[in-house]
Design a protein around this motif. Structure first.
Motif, PDB file in Angstrom:
ATOM      1  N   SER A 130      -8.670  -6.203   1.126  1.00  0.00           N
ATOM      2  CA  SER A 130      -8.140  -4.845   1.172  1.00  0.00           C
ATOM      3  C   SER A 130      -9.113  -3.899   0.488  1.00  0.00           C
ATOM      4  O   SER A 130      -9.826  -4.282  -0.434  1.00  0.00           O
ATOM      5  CB  SER A 130      -6.782  -4.772   0.461  1.00  0.00           C
ATOM      6  N   SER A 131      -9.128  -2.655   0.954  1.00  0.00           N
ATOM      7  CA  SER A 131     -10.016  -1.652   0.376  1.00  0.00           C
ATOM      8  C   SER A 131      -9.495  -0.249   0.642  1.00  0.00           C
ATOM      9  O   SER A 131      -8.937   0.011   1.709  1.00  0.00           O
ATOM     10  CB  SER A 131     -11.423  -1.786   0.980  1.00  0.00           C
TER      11      SER A 131
ATOM     12  N   ASP B  12      -6.623  -2.836  -4.894  1.00  0.00           N
ATOM     13  CA  ASP B  12      -6.972  -3.629  -3.716  1.00  0.00           C
ATOM     14  C   ASP B  12      -6.503  -5.080  -3.884  1.00  0.00           C
ATOM     15  O   ASP B  12      -5.991  -5.704  -2.953  1.00  0.00           O
ATOM     16  CB  ASP B  12      -8.488  -3.589  -3.472  1.00  0.00           C
TER      17      ASP B  12
ATOM     18  N   MET C 261      -4.459   1.958   2.966  1.00  0.00           N
ATOM     19  CA  MET C 261      -5.547   0.987   2.822  1.00  0.00           C
ATOM     20  C   MET C 261      -6.096   0.530   4.179  1.00  0.00           C
ATOM     21  O   MET C 261      -5.465   0.708   5.219  1.00  0.00           O
ATOM     22  CB  MET C 261      -5.032  -0.262   2.096  1.00  0.00           C
TER      23      MET C 261
ATOM     24  N   SER D 121      -3.799  -7.149  -1.554  1.00  0.00           N
ATOM     25  CA  SER D 121      -4.125  -8.428  -0.917  1.00  0.00           C
ATOM     26  C   SER D 121      -3.185  -9.528  -1.401  1.00  0.00           C
ATOM     27  O   SER D 121      -2.767 -10.395  -0.624  1.00  0.00           O
ATOM     28  CB  SER D 121      -5.585  -8.819  -1.191  1.00  0.00           C
TER      29      SER D 121
ATOM     30  N   GLY E   1     -10.462  -7.849  -4.401  1.00  0.00           N
ATOM     31  CA  GLY E   1      -9.625  -7.452  -3.280  1.00  0.00           C
ATOM     32  C   GLY E   1      -9.740  -8.414  -2.118  1.00  0.00           C
ATOM     33  O   GLY E   1      -9.019  -8.289  -1.134  1.00  0.00           O
TER      34      GLY E   1
ATOM     35  N   SER F  14       0.838  -1.217   0.000  1.00  0.00           N
ATOM     36  CA  SER F  14       0.000   0.000   0.000  1.00  0.00           C
ATOM     37  C   SER F  14       0.863   1.253   0.000  1.00  0.00           C
ATOM     38  O   SER F  14       0.606   2.207  -0.749  1.00  0.00           O
ATOM     39  CB  SER F  14      -0.899   0.046   1.237  1.00  0.00           C
TER      40      SER F  14
ATOM     41  N   ALA G 163     -13.281  -3.937   3.665  1.00  0.00           N
ATOM     42  CA  ALA G 163     -12.115  -4.832   3.756  1.00  0.00           C
ATOM     43  C   ALA G 163     -12.470  -6.086   4.559  1.00  0.00           C
ATOM     44  O   ALA G 163     -12.114  -7.207   4.171  1.00  0.00           O
ATOM     45  CB  ALA G 163     -10.939  -4.102   4.410  1.00  0.00           C
TER      46      ALA G 163
ATOM     47  N   SER H  20     -14.098   2.023   4.079  1.00  0.00           N
ATOM     48  CA  SER H  20     -13.396   0.803   3.683  1.00  0.00           C
ATOM     49  C   SER H  20     -13.154  -0.157   4.844  1.00  0.00           C
ATOM     50  O   SER H  20     -12.724  -1.289   4.620  1.00  0.00           O
ATOM     51  CB  SER H  20     -12.053   1.152   3.021  1.00  0.00           C
TER      52      SER H  20
END
Lengths: 147, 147, 147, 147
Positions: free
Chosen positions: B117-118, B125, B30, B129, B101, B23, B58, B54
């Motif tokens: 992930s977000s 994303d 993230m 991940s 993601g 990230s 996530a 997020s």
């Protein structure tokens, strides 16, 4: 425009690591959550063996401590049948935790975050959250002295 | 009686650290979540600047990847009007994520966890991940060779 | 420790008053919500005749704009079947709004709040939210010049 | 066909302004909500420093006061283990508030709205809501005398 203070991700990690150490010392694997000053999650840890039902309890404790600006045990005392605050535990869609183990993180006169622990007794949960909080306060003290 | 394999807290931490590195490399803070084989949260990180919206995305991606045993992007392709899978995104009280993601963690033929992930585009994303997942697979490879 | 900027209650009131004026001009009574940088509600107005169903839509639009850091219309374009972001509208327990009318409030490079309007067409909702946003930006400009 | 009386947006604003003044006088920034006779939100204010967890509590108090047609403190007294009303605090998906600070707005024999405040003790919350209510009653009195 307002200016607001908020604990950083590094500070949240530091708190969780210290809380995990205390949990290990007690021999009780915990769920530990750290939120920002607005109650939003920054970091979470479920140690191996931590209870599945404690995932949301820990998060709710940290949310409540930072959003309502009091330790969750305060609301436990206030929330007894006959007390005028009874019923607060069903507010915020049930996310308002009144079980000890949620502590606000205070910097000066501002609430800058919260920590919540769950999987033991409330007394044990409080001890673990306090370990996380104390580690941050010690860190701040050390950093201050360096300057 | 069944014996179930599950990623440990240490393995979850390793995945999150690697995802955070990716990230930072992308310049996009993230939210990253790791769940166990049952879809329950083990570890979570919202990097400084990660989006508040997020947090749950996530977590939902990691839940979906481990619980439904597929990358979330698989369901994005399956979930189009006219497709027999259309509508799955509203299941599980909206926690079934069909946005790329979310990746299952596979050991042999078993799903042993998930990562989500977000905060970026779905492609970003997924990349984050994957970095988390790859770090775990590399770690397993190294550990295996040592024995 | 992080330092975060957040719009004040007075600034939220100023935005809502200007948005109400634009609604009156359009002849469409609206629901208008203003949130802080974390997506939490600061101020809300349902004008006489504003739709009951728009109460939560306006709040969700303001939440999404500030928490996801984009205008809600951006997500409408991204959230079409076949698009990798399709499905985001069911996240955050359905509070992620992808209907135009939610705008982030930007100060420098920071998102410091959000505004959301609902009761008209998305185009009208956007116009009303923009009026609220523009009033704040003009206010900042004037205040700056005085200094 | 029924004709229903309902407080207007202007009346809601007047109530909130007076409640804010009382909050400032007490030195406790509050969340204040005003609902119509059907329990739906008309106006909301979170003063700078008002608690995030009080956003929904204030709205729930106003909802309960207007929809159930009683001050929320009435239900606090009724909602004790062994009382036939015990349990009402979990109804309406937890939005039924039994904490003092929610007051119905009465015109003649009709409930025409509700006001709810939160962030202080229940006694302080009641005082703030009363200030809002009293301001409206005074306004009605003055308007009546003018005619």
């Amino acid at each position: 425009m307002l200016t607001v203070k908020r604990i950083s991700k590094d500070e949240a990690d530091l708190m969780i690591a210290a809380a995990e150490d205390k949990s290990s010392e007690l021999g009780i694997p915990m769920c530990i959550a750290v939120t920002d000053e607005s109650g939003n999650l920054i970091a979470f840890s479920r140690m191996d063996g931590g209870k599945v039902s404690s995932i949301s309890i820990a998060i709710d404790k940290a949310f409540t401590a930072s959003a309502a600006k009091n330790p969750t045990e305060f609301y436990n005392e206030m929330c007894r049948p006959g007390s005028p605050t009874f019923g607060i535990h069903t507010s915020n869609q049930g996310h308002f935790s009144i079980i000890g183990g949620g502590l606000p993180v205070v910097s000066g006169i501002e609430i800058v975050g919260g920590i919540g622990s769950s999987s033991g007794t409330p007394a044990q949960d409080i001890e673990v959250s306090h370990a996380g909080l104390d580690a941050l306060l010690s860190h701040w003290e050390k950093t201050k002295n360096k300057k």
